[in-house]
Design an enzyme around this catalytic site. Structure first.
Site, short mmCIF file in Angstrom:
data_model
loop_
_atom_site.label_atom_id
_atom_site.label_comp_id
_atom_site.label_asym_id
_atom_site.label_seq_id
_atom_site.Cartn_x
_atom_site.Cartn_y
_atom_site.Cartn_z
N ASP A 11 -8.41 1.27 7.06
CA ASP A 11 -7.31 1.65 7.93
C ASP A 11 -7.60 1.38 9.40
O ASP A 11 -6.77 0.81 10.12
CB ASP A 11 -6.98 3.13 7.76
CG ASP A 11 -6.14 3.40 6.52
OD1 ASP A 11 -5.70 2.43 5.87
OD2 ASP A 11 -5.92 4.59 6.20
N HIS A 43 -3.52 1.96 -0.43
CA HIS A 43 -4.23 2.75 0.57
C HIS A 43 -5.56 2.09 0.88
O HIS A 43 -5.99 1.16 0.19
CB HIS A 43 -4.44 4.19 0.09
CG HIS A 43 -3.19 5.02 0.10
ND1 HIS A 43 -2.58 5.42 1.26
CD2 HIS A 43 -2.43 5.48 -0.92
CE1 HIS A 43 -1.50 6.13 0.96
NE2 HIS A 43 -1.38 6.17 -0.36
#
Length: 386
Positions: free
Chosen positions: A171, A137
């Site tokens: 991200d 992540h």
């Protein structure tokens, strides 16, 4: 725009067709950005609900898209995606390396149908390397890329952990934005040559790329390789965040001498305060600045600095930001169907982006896409198959 649904047509990417294989995080955000700029984005959703568990109407990353549902594990699922790829300019997938190939919708299969297709691959670790097959992540990608370690409280000790800036740096900054840049660059090449290609957008690569200037400063001996000790990371007392009497915070960015002079005057630091570049007295200067800010509320200090070039601004929450006078004047945030969200960015003088469609509901646009893209296979088969 207030509670008026979606409006506007066109945009600089009008006419560009994009297939997005449903995922979470940076891939959907990249597709949203393309849609905001006018691209015709078709999201291929899975039969099962999104793992995010969010009501589709609030999934802002799915605005300016249309949705079809395809089960890629069914016998005819891959063929339906390939039919879409044959009509597309761009394709986005965010699977682990090798998954798209196993499903039958990898670059080789897509390019066999459409040699000019730009095939975008959005991952954290990239398509190769020791970690390529591992889960991950944002927090892990930015940690390895040397970005997470930059973020921390000025004056914090070496044992104090870095701060976590949501998932914006990895991200979206290192992932989505680099994917979009790569897709558009490759699209330019494809339109000039007729040859598509694969864009390998890895968050670790993009996040590392964001540090280019700092790496140069580090090599030149102008940056310390530890957080909270440098000019632009909170180490300088005139480029830092301070707390007001009511618990609110203010961000100070008075770097240039003329701006610092204005800052010192309005804050009333006094003639005996340490000089801006007396680095050996920075702890004393920081303490004096903190004491001054702690003497009044944030609103009171906002009033003091309004209209000045002292480079002092309030630290706002997301809800507060949407009501800030400057952002209201620019319509930086808009409200559509009761959902506050950022307007398309950047802005174009001749071909502005627009919010044309609300967040797509899975499968709701199947018949429309089948007609508009000339892909009758989408509408075939049992209900809900696509």
């Amino acid at each position: 725009m207030r509670d008026g649904g979606v409006r506007g047509n066109g945009g600089p990417l009008a006419g560009v067709r994009v297939v997005e294989l449903a995922g979470i995080g940076p891939g959907p955000f990249a597709a949203m950005l393309l849609g905001d700029l006018g691209a015709d984005v078709v999201r291929v959703d899975r039969p099962e609900p999104s793992p995010l568990g969010i009501e589709p109407a609030y999934d802002v990353a799915n605005r300016n898209k249309r949705s079809v549902v395809v089960d890629l594990k069914s016998a005819d699922g891959p063929a339906r995606v390939l039919d879409l790829a044959a009509r597309a300019d761009l394709l986005i997938e965010g699977y682990r390396p090798g998954v798209a190939e196993r499903l039958g919708v990898g670059p080789e299969e897509c390019h066999a149908r459409n040699p000019a297709l730009v095939y975008g691959r959005m991952t954290g670790w990239g398509q190769q390397g020791p970690l390529a097959a591992r889960a991950g992540h944002d927090i892990g990608y930015t940690a390895v890329a040397g970005v997470l370690g930059l973020v921390g409280r000025a004056g914090g000790g070496a044992d104090e952990p870095p701060a976590v800036p949501a998932n914006l740096l990895g991200d979206y900054a290192g992932g989505s934005l680099y994917l979009v840049v790569g897709l558009l660059a490759a699209l330019h090449h494809a339109r000039a040559t007729g040859a598509g290609q694969v864009v390998d957008a890895a968050i670790v690569d993009g996040a590392a790329h964001l540090t280019a200037v700092l790496q140069g400063l580090l090599a030149a001996g102008r940056w310390q390789d530890r957080r909270g000790t440098n000019l632009l990371d909170g180490g300088a007392p005139f480029y830092a965040v301070y707390q007001a009497a009511d618990g609110g915070h203010l961000a100070v960015g008075a770097l240039e001498p003329q701006f610092y002079a204005e800052f010192a005057r309005l804050l009333e630091l006094g003639p005996d305060a340490p000089g801006q570049w007396e680095t050996d007295r920075w702890p004393e200067l920081r303490a004096r600045i903190a004491t001054r800010f702690a003497s009044r509320t944030r609103a009171a200090w906002e009033a003091v600095f309004t209209g000045s070039d002292a480079c002092v601004e309030p630290v706002l929450t997301m809800r507060q930001a949407a009501s800030h006078a400057h952002l209201v004047s620019r319509s930086t945030y808009v409200e559509v169907d009761g959902v506050t969200q950022p307007a398309p960015a950047p802005r174009f003088s001749a071909t502005p982006g627009a919010l044309r469609r609300p967040p797509a509901r899975p499968g709701a646009d199947t018949a429309e896409v089948a007609r508009d893209w000339g892909v009758p296979s989408l509408a075939a088969g049992p209900p809900g198959a696509g």
